[in-house]
Design an enzyme around this catalytic site. Structure first.
Site, PDB file in Angstrom:
ATOM      1  N   ARG A  26       0.825  -1.226   0.000  1.00 13.30           N
ATOM      2  CA  ARG A  26       0.000   0.000   0.000  1.00 13.30           C
ATOM      3  C   ARG A  26       0.851   1.265   0.000  1.00 13.30           C
ATOM      4  O   ARG A  26       0.490   2.277   0.609  1.00 13.30           O
ATOM      5  CB  ARG A  26      -0.936   0.035   1.224  1.00 13.30           C
ATOM      6  CG  ARG A  26      -1.913  -1.121   1.326  1.00 13.30           C
ATOM      7  CD  ARG A  26      -2.957  -1.088   0.209  1.00 13.30           C
ATOM      8  NE  ARG A  26      -4.045  -2.005   0.483  1.00 13.30           N
ATOM      9  CZ  ARG A  26      -4.076  -3.297   0.158  1.00 13.30           C
ATOM     10  NH1 ARG A  26      -3.062  -3.843  -0.484  1.00 13.30           N
ATOM     11  NH2 ARG A  26      -5.131  -4.039   0.447  1.00 13.30           N
ATOM     12  N   GLU A  45      -5.316   2.671   7.021  1.00 15.97           N
ATOM     13  CA  GLU A  45      -4.979   2.478   5.608  1.00 15.97           C
ATOM     14  C   GLU A  45      -5.655   3.567   4.798  1.00 15.97           C
ATOM     15  O   GLU A  45      -5.147   4.026   3.777  1.00 15.97           O
ATOM     16  CB  GLU A  45      -5.470   1.084   5.177  1.00 15.97           C
ATOM     17  CG  GLU A  45      -4.874   0.570   3.893  1.00 15.97           C
ATOM     18  CD  GLU A  45      -5.863   0.500   2.761  1.00 15.97           C
ATOM     19  OE1 GLU A  45      -5.503  -0.012   1.711  1.00 15.97           O
ATOM     20  OE2 GLU A  45      -6.995   0.975   2.918  1.00 15.97           O
ATOM     21  N   SER A  63     -10.820  -1.503   3.546  1.00 14.69           N
ATOM     22  CA  SER A  63     -10.039  -1.717   4.771  1.00 14.69           C
ATOM     23  C   SER A  63      -9.740  -0.370   5.402  1.00 14.69           C
ATOM     24  O   SER A  63      -9.199   0.516   4.754  1.00 14.69           O
ATOM     25  CB  SER A  63      -8.691  -2.374   4.457  1.00 14.69           C
ATOM     26  OG  SER A  63      -8.870  -3.602   3.843  1.00 14.69           O
TER      27      SER A  63
HETATM   28  N1  EPU Z   1     -10.502 -12.413  10.521  1.00 10.07           N
HETATM   29  C1  EPU Z   1     -10.934 -12.570  11.815  1.00 10.07           C
HETATM   30  N2  EPU Z   1     -12.201 -12.180  12.132  1.00 10.07           N
HETATM   31  C2  EPU Z   1     -13.037 -11.670  11.189  1.00 10.07           C
HETATM   32  C3  EPU Z   1     -12.606 -11.519   9.857  1.00 10.07           C
HETATM   33  C4  EPU Z   1     -11.310 -11.893   9.537  1.00 10.07           C
HETATM   34  O1  EPU Z   1     -10.216 -13.049  12.673  1.00 10.07           O
HETATM   35  O2  EPU Z   1     -14.168 -11.337  11.540  1.00 10.07           O
HETATM   36  C5  EPU Z   1      -9.139 -12.854  10.172  1.00 10.07           C
HETATM   37  C6  EPU Z   1      -9.221 -14.208   9.499  1.00 10.07           C
HETATM   38  O3  EPU Z   1      -8.272 -15.045  10.073  1.00 10.07           O
HETATM   39  C7  EPU Z   1      -8.850 -13.928   8.074  1.00 10.07           C
HETATM   40  C8  EPU Z   1      -7.928 -12.748   8.253  1.00 10.07           C
HETATM   41  O4  EPU Z   1      -8.529 -11.971   9.277  1.00 10.07           O
HETATM   42  O5  EPU Z   1      -8.193 -15.004   7.501  1.00 10.07           O
HETATM   43  C9  EPU Z   1      -7.688 -11.958   7.005  1.00 10.07           C
HETATM   44  O6  EPU Z   1      -8.902 -11.543   6.430  1.00 10.07           O
HETATM   45  P1  EPU Z   1      -9.019 -11.369   4.845  1.00 10.07           P
HETATM   46  O7  EPU Z   1      -8.450 -12.528   4.147  1.00 10.07           O
HETATM   47  O8  EPU Z   1     -10.418 -10.974   4.558  1.00 10.07           O
HETATM   48  O9  EPU Z   1      -8.036 -10.190   4.448  1.00 10.07           O
HETATM   49  P2  EPU Z   1      -7.520  -8.919   5.193  1.00 10.07           P
HETATM   50  O10 EPU Z   1      -6.124  -9.128   5.634  1.00 10.07           O
HETATM   51  O11 EPU Z   1      -8.480  -8.583   6.247  1.00 10.07           O
HETATM   52  C10 EPU Z   1      -6.560  -7.771   3.027  1.00 10.07           C
HETATM   53  C11 EPU Z   1      -6.656  -6.429   2.349  1.00 10.07           C
HETATM   54  C12 EPU Z   1      -7.977  -6.295   1.601  1.00 10.07           C
HETATM   55  C13 EPU Z   1      -8.060  -7.427   0.582  1.00 10.07           C
HETATM   56  C14 EPU Z   1      -7.943  -8.775   1.335  1.00 10.07           C
HETATM   57  C15 EPU Z   1      -7.921  -9.932   0.386  1.00 10.07           C
HETATM   58  C16 EPU Z   1      -5.364  -4.898   3.746  1.00 10.07           C
HETATM   59  C17 EPU Z   1      -5.400  -3.753   4.691  1.00 10.07           C
HETATM   60  N3  EPU Z   1      -6.544  -5.357   3.327  1.00 10.07           N
HETATM   61  O12 EPU Z   1      -7.582  -7.809   4.027  1.00 10.07           O
HETATM   62  O13 EPU Z   1      -7.954  -5.047   0.910  1.00 10.07           O
HETATM   63  O14 EPU Z   1      -9.274  -7.381  -0.138  1.00 10.07           O
HETATM   64  O15 EPU Z   1      -6.705  -8.795   2.072  1.00 10.07           O
HETATM   65  O16 EPU Z   1      -6.684 -10.046  -0.214  1.00 10.07           O
HETATM   66  O17 EPU Z   1      -4.278  -5.350   3.389  1.00 10.07           O
HETATM   67  C18 EPU Z   1      -8.618  -2.757   1.004  1.00 10.07           C
HETATM   68  O18 EPU Z   1      -7.431  -2.484   0.955  1.00 10.07           O
HETATM   69  O19 EPU Z   1      -9.500  -1.870   1.089  1.00 10.07           O
HETATM   70  C19 EPU Z   1      -9.020  -4.162   1.023  1.00 10.07           C
HETATM   71  C20 EPU Z   1     -10.289  -4.541   1.149  1.00 10.07           C
END
Ligand code: EPU
Length: 323
Positions: free
Chosen positions: A150, A319, A223
């Site tokens: 990012r 972010e 995010s």
């Molecule tokens: N999780 C929890 N509780 C919840 C939801 C998620 O514990 O209620 C944990 C789970 O273990 C899950 C982990 O969080 O595996 C990660 O969640 P997710 O795979 O949805 O991805 P993220 O790390 O939360 C990042 C990006 C997103 C992108 C997704 C998919 C950032 C800040 N965000 O989210 O980007 O879509 O990966 O690759 O890096 C954005 O930048 O606006 C965005 C949506």
């Protein structure tokens, strides 16, 4: 802005071509200048006293369809997802995991958007800008853009605001290269042998729809926080048995999902005024009432940061860019 903050600016200018941009009388415009895309990663904390600029450059050109690696030059005002949809439709690989991300091509190159194991830098070969300081066109190769999670040159102190992205040169491929390692993606494609880019796109859209708020339903900026990177020592404190979700980085540090930390603090659904920590994905703050004020969002942001800090000793950083 997709957060639906009711704010105004002193002056708003939208231009359709590079020459229109170059012809603007920048000296006479109310300052400061702020260039935005779709406003999908911004939190306006109050009215903006200066000029907001927006590109409507909507060109998209395939340089040579005869090659294995296809260069595509795309105007900064093209919706990023319509670009992805179009190249997937042509059977070109590289952009499919980035399906469904709001925003426009210019902002995507500034922000280095990423999802499902791909960052936009992986398919960018160059970025064309207008240099506000020298008042001339300038081209950056992908290495000059200093891309990281990012992050890019265009966000760095000293250069931030200097360059206006006018077009982005992408390199896509005819050679199949599906990247299905991100959790849930392979499962979403079960039963599909040799998926096409469009099929991967459909799977990504399905996963996104199950987690992220539909911007037509709730205002948000995706995010809200970045996923923090912590040392092994801090990770062991967060998760003594190692069961917390995490990604090991090359330098030995560990990236932990902010969603997990916020979830463990019991903050899902937490509200401040009209702003709410989104139930299905606590990494996102939504304008739940449709009438949330910037102060509501800021108060909720602080509450989340304080709770995570207190419980885990980890500082979350937003972010979403605060203006
Ligand atoms: N999780 C929890 N509780 C919840 C939801 C998620 O514990 O209620 C944990 C789970 O273990 C899950 C982990 O969080 O595996 C990660 O969640 P997710 O795979 O949805 O991805 P993220 O790390 O939360 C990042 C990006 C997103 C992108 C997704 C998919 C950032 C800040 N965000 O989210 O980007 O879509 O990966 O690759 O890096 C954005 O930048 O606006 C965005 C949506």
């Amino acid at each position: 802005n997709t957060f639906r903050m009711k704010v105004s600016c002193e002056c708003y200018i939208q231009y359709d071509t590079v020459s229109e941009l170059e012809g603007l009388d920048f000296d006479s415009l109310p300052k400061p200048l702020l260039h935005i895309g779709q406003g999908s990663n911004l939190l306006f904390t109050s009215d903006f006293p200066g000029t907001v600029l927006h590109s409507n450059i909507d060109t998209l050109k395939y340089v040579d369809m005869g090659l294995d690696d296809i260069p595509v030059i795309v105007g900064s005002g093209v919706s990023f997802d319509s670009f992805v949809e179009q190249v997937c439709g042509h059977g070109l690989w590289g952009a499919e995991n980035l399906s469904g991300i709001p925003g426009e091509v210019g902002a995507a190159a500034v922000q280095n958007i990423g999802a499902y194991g791909v960052e936009v830098k992986d398919i960018i070969s160059g970025v064309v800008c207008y240099d506000l300081q020298e008042r001339k066109k300038v081209k950056f190769g992908v290495r000059d853009c200093r891309y990281a999670y990012r992050h890019s040159l265009f966000k760095e102190q000293g250069t931030k605001g200097r360059y206006i992205v006018t077009s982005v040169l992408f390199r896509l491929s005819r050679v199949p290269s599906p990247k299905l390692d991100y959790k849930g993606l392979r499962e979403a494609l079960e039963g599909v042998d040799n998926p096409s880019p469009s099929q991967v796109r459909e799977a990504v859209l399905k996963i996104r729809a199950s987690k992220l708020p539909d911007v037509n339903e709730f205002g948000s900026a995706g995010s809200f926080f970045m996923n923090p990177v912590v040392s092994k020592e801090v990770f062991d404190r967060i998760s003594p048995d190692g069961s917390a979700p995490h990604y090991l980085l090359e330098d030995g540090n560990i990236k932990v999902p902010a969603a997990y930390l916020i979830d463990r603090c019991g903050l899902k659904g937490e509200m401040c005024g009209g702003a709410q920590v989104y139930q299905k994905q606590p990494l996102v703050i939504v304008n739940a009432s449709g009438k949330a004020s910037p102060q509501d969002v800021l108060a909720l942001e602080q509450k989340v940061i304080n709770a995570v800090q207190e419980r885990f000793g980890v500082t979350l950083h937003p972010e979403v860019e605060h203006i």
